[in-house]
Design a protein around this motif. Structure first.
Motif, PDB file in Angstrom:
ATOM      1  N   SER A  54       1.632  -2.710   6.338  1.00 60.47           N
ATOM      2  CA  SER A  54       0.579  -3.580   6.851  1.00 60.47           C
ATOM      3  C   SER A  54       1.109  -4.288   8.079  1.00 60.47           C
ATOM      4  N   GLY A  55       0.449  -4.092   9.194  1.00 57.90           N
ATOM      5  CA  GLY A  55       0.858  -4.749  10.427  1.00 57.90           C
ATOM      6  C   GLY A  55       2.282  -4.427  10.846  1.00 57.90           C
ATOM      7  N   GLY A  56       2.722  -3.202  10.576  1.00 62.62           N
ATOM      8  CA  GLY A  56       4.063  -2.793  10.972  1.00 62.62           C
ATOM      9  C   GLY A  56       5.164  -3.257  10.030  1.00 62.62           C
ATOM     10  N   LYS A  57       4.788  -3.876   8.891  1.00 64.91           N
ATOM     11  CA  LYS A  57       5.774  -4.338   7.911  1.00 64.91           C
ATOM     12  C   LYS A  57       5.498  -3.676   6.569  1.00 64.91           C
ATOM     13  N   TRP A  58       6.546  -3.517   5.755  1.00 64.07           N
ATOM     14  CA  TRP A  58       6.401  -2.988   4.406  1.00 64.07           C
ATOM     15  C   TRP A  58       6.281  -4.144   3.438  1.00 64.07           C
ATOM     16  N   LEU A  59       5.209  -4.128   2.623  1.00 67.08           N
ATOM     17  CA  LEU A  59       4.959  -5.175   1.637  1.00 67.08           C
ATOM     18  C   LEU A  59       5.183  -4.618   0.235  1.00 67.08           C
ATOM     19  N   ASP A  60       5.917  -5.362  -0.584  1.00 64.26           N
ATOM     20  CA  ASP A  60       6.194  -4.950  -1.960  1.00 64.26           C
ATOM     21  C   ASP A  60       4.973  -5.146  -2.845  1.00 64.26           C
ATOM     22  N   PHE A  61       4.740  -4.179  -3.715  1.00 67.84           N
ATOM     23  CA  PHE A  61       3.704  -4.255  -4.733  1.00 67.84           C
ATOM     24  C   PHE A  61       4.379  -4.182  -6.093  1.00 67.84           C
ATOM     25  N   SER A  62       3.894  -4.943  -7.056  1.00 62.85           N
ATOM     26  CA  SER A  62       4.450  -4.916  -8.410  1.00 62.85           C
ATOM     27  C   SER A  62       3.876  -3.730  -9.169  1.00 62.85           C
ATOM     28  N   ILE A  63       4.718  -3.054  -9.938  1.00 64.88           N
ATOM     29  CA  ILE A  63       4.247  -1.961 -10.790  1.00 64.88           C
ATOM     30  C   ILE A  63       3.744  -2.582 -12.095  1.00 64.88           C
ATOM     31  N   VAL A  64       2.459  -2.351 -12.410  1.00 55.70           N
ATOM     32  CA  VAL A  64       1.824  -2.932 -13.586  1.00 55.70           C
ATOM     33  C   VAL A  64       1.875  -1.963 -14.765  1.00 55.70           C
TER      34      VAL A  64
END
Length: 117
Positions: A54-64
Motif C-alpha cells: 500500500s503506497g509503496g510500503k508493505w503492511l503486515d496482516f494478522s493470520i486469523v
C-alpha cells in the motif's frame, strides 16, 4: 593456535546450521491494485507472514485462520487475514494454476493476483 582454530571451526558450523534452520521462502503475487507477499516456512508448507502493499510500503496482516485444501481437486489453501483496522480478507490459493484470489469479506470485492516471476 590450535584453540583458536577449534573455536573458529565451531563458529563456522554454528553459523551454517543456523542459516539453514531459519531459511524462509517468499512469494509475491501482483494485481492491478496491490500486491501480496507470503512468507513461508523452510518446507514451504505453511504461510508464516502475510503482507499487502500500500503506497509503496508493505503492511503486515494478522493470520486469523487457515484451511488446507490439498485434498480437493487442484489443491491449495485458504487463509483468513486481518488488517490493522479489523477488516478481514480471504486469501484463496490455487496450486495447479499458481494464483490467489483475495476477497474482502465484508464487501465481497474480489481480486485475482498472479505470482511474480
Amino acid at each position: 593456535m590450535k584453540k583458536i582454530s577449534v573455536v573458529l571451526f565451531l563458529l563456522a558450523v554454528l553459523f551454517a546450521f543456523n542459516t539453514g534452520a531459519y531459511a524462509q521462502k517468499y512469494f509475491t503475487y501482483d494485481g492491478k491494485d496491490f500486491s501480496v507477499l507470503l512468507t513461508c516456512d523452510n518446507n514451504n508448507a505453511t504461510v508464516t507472514r502475510v503482507q499487502f502493499s500500500s503506497g509503496g510500503k508493505w503492511l503486515d496482516f494478522s493470520i486469523v485462520s487457515y484451511e488446507n485444501l490439498e485434498n480437493v481437486e487442484g489443491g491449495g489453501f485458504i487463509y483468513t487475514v486481518e488488517d490493522g483496522k479489523g477488516v478481514q480478507f480471504l486469501l484463496d490459493y490455487y496450486r495447479t494454476t499458481d494464483y490467489i484470489k483475495v476477497t474482502n469479506i465484508s464487501l465481497g470485492t474480489e481480486w485475482t493476483l498472479y505470482r511474480r516471476s
